[in-house]
Scaffold this motif. Structure first.
Motif, mmCIF file in Angstrom:
data_model
loop_
_atom_site.group_PDB
_atom_site.id
_atom_site.type_symbol
_atom_site.label_atom_id
_atom_site.label_comp_id
_atom_site.label_asym_id
_atom_site.label_seq_id
_atom_site.Cartn_x
_atom_site.Cartn_y
_atom_site.Cartn_z
ATOM 1 N N PHE A 1 6.204 1.349 4.828
ATOM 2 C CA PHE A 1 5.198 1.192 5.940
ATOM 3 C C PHE A 1 5.826 1.267 7.116
ATOM 4 N N LEU A 2 6.994 0.476 7.301
ATOM 5 C CA LEU A 2 7.891 0.636 8.598
ATOM 6 C C LEU A 2 8.718 2.123 8.900
ATOM 7 N N VAL A 3 8.791 2.751 7.805
ATOM 8 C CA VAL A 3 9.252 4.268 7.973
ATOM 9 C C VAL A 3 8.184 5.081 8.341
ATOM 10 N N ILE B 1 -1.460 8.055 3.111
ATOM 11 C CA ILE B 1 -0.191 8.081 2.428
ATOM 12 C C ILE B 1 0.282 6.771 1.886
ATOM 13 N N PHE B 2 0.122 5.870 2.759
ATOM 14 C CA PHE B 2 0.491 4.229 2.413
ATOM 15 C C PHE B 2 -0.536 3.940 1.562
ATOM 16 N N LEU B 3 -1.720 4.135 1.600
ATOM 17 C CA LEU B 3 -2.705 3.672 0.511
ATOM 18 C C LEU B 3 -2.231 4.155 -0.790
ATOM 19 N N LEU B 4 -1.829 5.537 -0.991
ATOM 20 C CA LEU B 4 -1.484 5.989 -2.145
ATOM 21 C C LEU B 4 -0.307 5.568 -2.373
ATOM 22 N N LEU B 5 0.720 5.298 -1.820
ATOM 23 C CA LEU B 5 1.816 4.469 -2.242
ATOM 24 C C LEU B 5 1.599 3.165 -2.684
ATOM 25 N N VAL B 6 0.798 2.450 -2.176
ATOM 26 C CA VAL B 6 0.056 1.247 -2.663
ATOM 27 C C VAL B 6 -0.512 1.280 -3.952
ATOM 28 N N PHE B 7 -1.124 2.341 -4.435
ATOM 29 C CA PHE B 7 -1.834 2.418 -5.315
ATOM 30 C C PHE B 7 -1.157 2.742 -6.516
ATOM 31 N N PHE B 8 0.009 3.843 -6.421
ATOM 32 C CA PHE B 8 1.047 4.233 -7.387
ATOM 33 C C PHE B 8 1.748 3.024 -7.559
ATOM 34 N N SER B 9 2.181 2.377 -6.529
ATOM 35 C CA SER B 9 2.991 1.289 -6.852
ATOM 36 C C SER B 9 2.567 0.148 -7.698
ATOM 37 N N ASN B 10 1.442 -0.100 -7.567
ATOM 38 C CA ASN B 10 0.550 -1.339 -8.377
ATOM 39 C C ASN B 10 0.360 -0.689 -9.733
#
Length: 408
Positions: A162-164, A24-33
């Motif tokens: 990430f903290l959540v 989930i976090f890697l997907l967030l990083v990808f879509f955020s970038n």
């Protein structure tokens, strides 16, 4: 066993949580970038389309679908920091416009322009600037848009996410630890009932077996020995052996059962065991070769370790091909390692992952060979009792068993 099952359940759950939340976090990083790049590209495209200056806002020209409808508005030109570089066909800088940025010198602008041209791409990042290269009739126009603020916002959002996710994972794992006992409780109850059944069966069956064998002795005294009485005695003794092995295996599974720990010379133990099986192997025309490193010691239960070696050798003698070879090796690495191999023509047909299952027999017809399919399970339990492992492997037309014994 139950405690081990509970630990495995918690470990598998923890790994699953880590994999899912990491994904989930890697997907967030990808879509955020991706979103950051698209936002910066939209600004760079608007500037490059207006000959290197920020265009006057016209709502009729910016009716873009989500998520771009909020990127450019009346205030965007005042919050966007950018500069433009024009170069000729030979790559020489002909003009620079840094009116919309104050934190960069012309020397840096030239360095950024050269770095962007060396990439040979239309879009990219140089430091904190997102650039767009547009080919013109007289050369190229390079637009650099500062993305420091957007990157900072994206970084803070990712840190928050990430903290959540981390706190959520810890909370879920804590709940799993709390409920793990309840999850394995049915298994624990079933296992306790199984142990109680085996114990009760042992007591209930031993009495009639004892009477049968005693009456056989009396009958043999009156009528003498014959093949029917011999069959009854053989099957009774076989049943008694099976009951004893089941009780032994049940006791081995009790993790709190104490071991008679002492310093054991495994070299002597294995040497004695090999000597005991040499006559049997020779009688069945099978070669028994051993390489035993002297002075290999282990802290453990000597009686159980002797039984482990005996089970592996007994298994090798029973299932070795006629005229085949049995190889025994003992050496010390970080821990003592015992391997027992025997030639076996049908080794490719064996299911190695099932050899340690209780009552499993590779012989589908289950013809009696003096084995019940429990010995290897007992051997594996002994290895685990000594914080080690027992595994099976195939090797050049032979099957082998490798026992690693760790000291207590």
């Amino acid at each position: 066993m139950i405690a081990s099952l509970q630990k495995k359940f918690i470990l598998i759950s923890a790994i699953s949580i880590f994999v899912v939340f990491s994904g989930i976090f890697l997907l967030l990083v990808f879509f955020s970038n991706q979103q950051l790049d698209r936002t910066m590209d939209t600004l760079a495209d608007a500037i490059s389309a207006s000959d290197g200056v920020f265009p006057e806002f016209d709502p009729s020209q910016h009716s873009r679908p989500f998520p771009y409808d909020d990127i450019i508005n009346e205030e965007t030109r005042f919050s966007t920091r950018f500069f433009t570089v024009w170069v000729d066909e030979q790559g020489r800088i002909t003009h620079i416009n840094i009116d919309s940025v104050s934190s960069i010198a012309e020397e840096q602008v030239e360095d950024y322009a050269r770095a962007a041209l060396s990439e040979n791409t239309q879009r990219g990042w140089v430091s904190d600037y997102r650039y767009r290269v547009v080919e013109t009739g007289s050369g190229s126009t390079l637009v650099f848009v500062n993305g420091t603020m957007n990157r900072s916002m994206s970084g803070r959002l990712l840190l928050t996410a990430f903290l959540v996710l981390l706190c959520s994972a810890c909370l879920i794992l804590a709940l799993i630890v709390v409920i793990s006992k309840r999850v394995v409780r049915p298994v624990a109850e079933s296992y306790d009932k199984q142990k109680q059944f085996i114990t009760d069966a042992n007591h209930e069956l031993k009495t009639p077996l004892t009477l049968i064998l005693s009456n056989l002795d009396i009958v043999e005294t009156d009528v003498g020995k014959n093949e029917w009485l011999d069959d009854i005695r053989s099957e009774s003794e076989r049943m008694g052996l099976l009951i004893n092995q089941m009780v032994t295996l049940c006791r081995m599974d009790e993790s709190d059962a104490p071991l008679a720990l002492a310093d054991v010379d495994l070299s002597v133990v294995l040497g004695d065991t090999v000597s005991e099986f040499e006559p049997l192997a020779a009688e069945r025309q099978k070669k028994l070769n051993s390489v035993i490193e002297p002075g290999v010691h282990c802290r453990g239960d000597e009686a159980l370790l002797r039984r482990l070696a005996a089970i592996l050798l007994d298994n090798a003698v029973k299932y070795c091909d006629a005229g085949g070879e049995i190889r025994v090796n003992l050496h010390a690495r970080r821990h003592p390692v015992l391997t027992v191999e025997n030639t076996y023509a049908e080794v490719d047909d064996l299911e190695l992952d099932r050899l340690f299952d209780r009552f499993y027999r590779a012989d589908k017809a289950r013809t009696f060979t003096g084995s019940f399919g429990i010995g290897l399970s007992i051997a594996q339990s002994i290895a685990r009792k000594h914080k080690g492992s027992l595994t099976a492997y195939k090797k050049d037309g032979a099957i082998g068993f490798k026992a690693e014994l760790k000291e207590h």
